[in-house]
Design an enzyme around this catalytic site. Structure first.
Site, PDB file in Angstrom:
ATOM      1  N   ARG A 277       0.838  -1.195   0.000  1.00 44.22           N
ATOM      2  CA  ARG A 277       0.000   0.000   0.000  1.00 44.22           C
ATOM      3  C   ARG A 277       0.875   1.247   0.000  1.00 44.22           C
ATOM      4  NH1 ARG A 277      -4.282   0.285   4.407  1.00 44.22           N
ATOM      5  NH2 ARG A 277      -2.562  -0.070   5.834  1.00 44.22           N
TER       6      ARG A 277
ATOM      7  N   LYS B  69       4.173 -10.999   9.841  1.00 44.89           N
ATOM      8  CA  LYS B  69       3.327 -11.024   8.645  1.00 44.89           C
ATOM      9  C   LYS B  69       3.764 -12.128   7.681  1.00 44.89           C
ATOM     10  CE  LYS B  69       3.381  -6.974   6.040  1.00 44.89           C
ATOM     11  NZ  LYS B  69       2.760  -5.677   5.771  1.00 44.89           N
TER      12      LYS B  69
ATOM     13  N   ARG C 116      -1.311  -0.748  14.759  1.00 44.31           N
ATOM     14  CA  ARG C 116      -0.251  -1.478  15.443  1.00 44.31           C
ATOM     15  C   ARG C 116      -0.779  -1.914  16.800  1.00 44.31           C
ATOM     16  NH1 ARG C 116       1.677  -1.322  11.308  1.00 44.31           N
ATOM     17  NH2 ARG C 116       3.629  -0.487  10.540  1.00 44.31           N
TER      18      ARG C 116
HETATM   19  P1  ATP Z   1       1.866  -2.353   7.739  1.00 45.80           P
HETATM   20  O1  ATP Z   1       1.979  -3.785   7.352  1.00 45.80           O
HETATM   21  O2  ATP Z   1       3.144  -1.770   8.203  1.00 45.80           O
HETATM   22  O3  ATP Z   1       0.720  -2.095   8.618  1.00 45.80           O
HETATM   23  P2  ATP Z   1       0.797  -1.815   5.180  1.00 45.80           P
HETATM   24  O4  ATP Z   1      -0.380  -2.672   5.488  1.00 45.80           O
HETATM   25  O5  ATP Z   1       0.520  -0.524   4.529  1.00 45.80           O
HETATM   26  O6  ATP Z   1       1.606  -1.495   6.477  1.00 45.80           O
HETATM   27  P3  ATP Z   1       1.579  -3.554   3.091  1.00 45.80           P
HETATM   28  O7  ATP Z   1       1.170  -2.728   1.965  1.00 45.80           O
HETATM   29  O8  ATP Z   1       0.708  -4.695   3.481  1.00 45.80           O
HETATM   30  O9  ATP Z   1       1.867  -2.652   4.365  1.00 45.80           O
HETATM   31  O10 ATP Z   1       3.024  -4.176   2.819  1.00 45.80           O
HETATM   32  C1  ATP Z   1       4.164  -3.415   2.585  1.00 45.80           C
HETATM   33  C2  ATP Z   1       5.095  -3.463   3.783  1.00 45.80           C
HETATM   34  O11 ATP Z   1       5.288  -4.818   4.224  1.00 45.80           O
HETATM   35  C3  ATP Z   1       6.498  -2.996   3.411  1.00 45.80           C
HETATM   36  O12 ATP Z   1       6.633  -1.637   3.715  1.00 45.80           O
HETATM   37  C4  ATP Z   1       7.447  -3.868   4.264  1.00 45.80           C
HETATM   38  O13 ATP Z   1       7.625  -3.279   5.534  1.00 45.80           O
HETATM   39  C5  ATP Z   1       6.659  -5.129   4.486  1.00 45.80           C
HETATM   40  N1  ATP Z   1       7.031  -6.215   3.546  1.00 45.80           N
HETATM   41  C6  ATP Z   1       7.529  -6.141   2.302  1.00 45.80           C
HETATM   42  N2  ATP Z   1       7.682  -7.352   1.755  1.00 45.80           N
HETATM   43  C7  ATP Z   1       7.246  -8.234   2.660  1.00 45.80           C
HETATM   44  C8  ATP Z   1       7.149  -9.647   2.679  1.00 45.80           C
HETATM   45  N3  ATP Z   1       7.507 -10.406   1.647  1.00 45.80           N
HETATM   46  N4  ATP Z   1       6.659 -10.223   3.798  1.00 45.80           N
HETATM   47  C9  ATP Z   1       6.275  -9.494   4.861  1.00 45.80           C
HETATM   48  N5  ATP Z   1       6.350  -8.154   4.904  1.00 45.80           N
HETATM   49  C10 ATP Z   1       6.823  -7.524   3.815  1.00 45.80           C
END
Ligand code: ATP
Length: 263
Positions: free
Chosen positions: A57, A121, A257
């Site tokens: 995102r 995650k 968080r």
């Molecule tokens: P957050 O997970 O921090 O709440 P978000 O939901 O906006 O934020 P996503 O869009 O789901 O985040 O995922 C992007 C973020 O996830 C990246 O900024 C990085 O920190 C993390 N990320 C990137 N690649 C992976 C992966 N393969 N597995 C887990 N986390 C990842």
């Protein structure tokens, strides 16, 4: 990822009957976007063995090394209106969490778009909305699942894990993806029938890791704290502020968080 095996496992599931599998791609969501412009239909799925520009995102990145994980995107032409687009992310989160649980993993959902095991995650979901020139719209749901990845890069070590790192087992990726698509198709049908998440709310809340727990709401306009109570019928997170007022938090720009860490 073997296309023939995957096709056989998908069978007559309405999601994934039209399928493209690439070794290397920039992003499976970009593949679906290109396919949508050249006439792909509802349920089209693009899979990549590796993404060179996997996205999260708000322009964030998704780490997408080759050969071990699942990266796929899905095209939907919903019957509901565009303002309800945010409802499909929870449906995909349920599908991935359920499929992981069937493998014995304690997967839960971190609102709005992540599947976690413990405090880390294993899956991210990015839903994007596109308007067509005729006024109609379509959705592209991109999903990355860390499956057989043996090591996590330093930059995401604090908050990322994989199925393999959790259970030490090699997961059959074609089976897992087909399972996710089948579960998604069932729940999506329910969503279309109800027109909202009313029929899936209990299922989602049973998987929600933050339920009844204190959360920090990271709204770009204001950061605040409260107790997460569940979701409403549109997938917004209901959070009770310290003064007792309950607010519905829209996923658009917001992350949450736990009070003491990522979850
Ligand atoms: P957050 O997970 O921090 O709440 P978000 O939901 O906006 O934020 P996503 O869009 O789901 O985040 O995922 C992007 C973020 O996830 C990246 O900024 C990085 O920190 C993390 N990320 C990137 N690649 C992976 C992966 N393969 N597995 C887990 N986390 C990842």
């Amino acid at each position: 990822m073997e296309k023939e095996k995957l096709t056989a496992l998908i069978g007559n599931c309405p999601i994934g009957r039209e399928l493209a599998v690439k070794d290397v791609t920039d992003s499976t969501s970009l593949d679906v976007g290109r396919a949508a412009k050249s006439g792909a239909s509802h349920g089209f799925v693009a899979v990549g063995e590796q993404q060179t520009a996997g996205r999260g995102r708000r322009g964030r990145y998704w780490v997408s090394p080759p050969g071990e994980n699942i990266y796929f995107s899905l095209l939907l032409f919903p019957e509901f209106s565009a303002d309800k687009a945010g409802m499909v992310t929870p449906v995909m989160a349920i599908a991935v969490a359920r499929a992981a649980q069937k493998l014995g993993l304690a997967a839960r959902i971190k609102w709005p778009n992540d599947v976690v095991i413990g405090s880390k995650k294993v899956c991210g979901i990015l839903t994007e909305l596109f308007f067509k020139e005729d006024g109609g719209f379509y959705l592209i749901i991109g999903t990355g699942i860390n499956v057989n990845q043996k090591a996590v890069p330093d930059d995401i070590r604090e908050k990322a894990t994989s199925f393999w790192l959790e259970n030490g087992k090699e997961t059959d990726r074609e089976r897992l993806l087909a399972d996710v698509l089948h579960i998604f198709a069932d729940f999506y049908e329910r969503l279309e029938r109800d027109g909202d998440l009313s029929g899936l709310k209990r299922e989602y809340e049973a998987l929600l890791v933050n339920i009844n727990a204190p959360v920090k709401v990271l709204d770009p306009k204001e950061e605040w704290e409260g107790i997460a109570l569940g979701i409403d019928n549109r997938g917004e997170l209901l959070v009770r502020r310290s003064d007792g007022k309950v607010e519905a938090v829209y996923a658009g720009e917001v992350s949450v968080r736990g009070m003491y860490g990522y979850v």
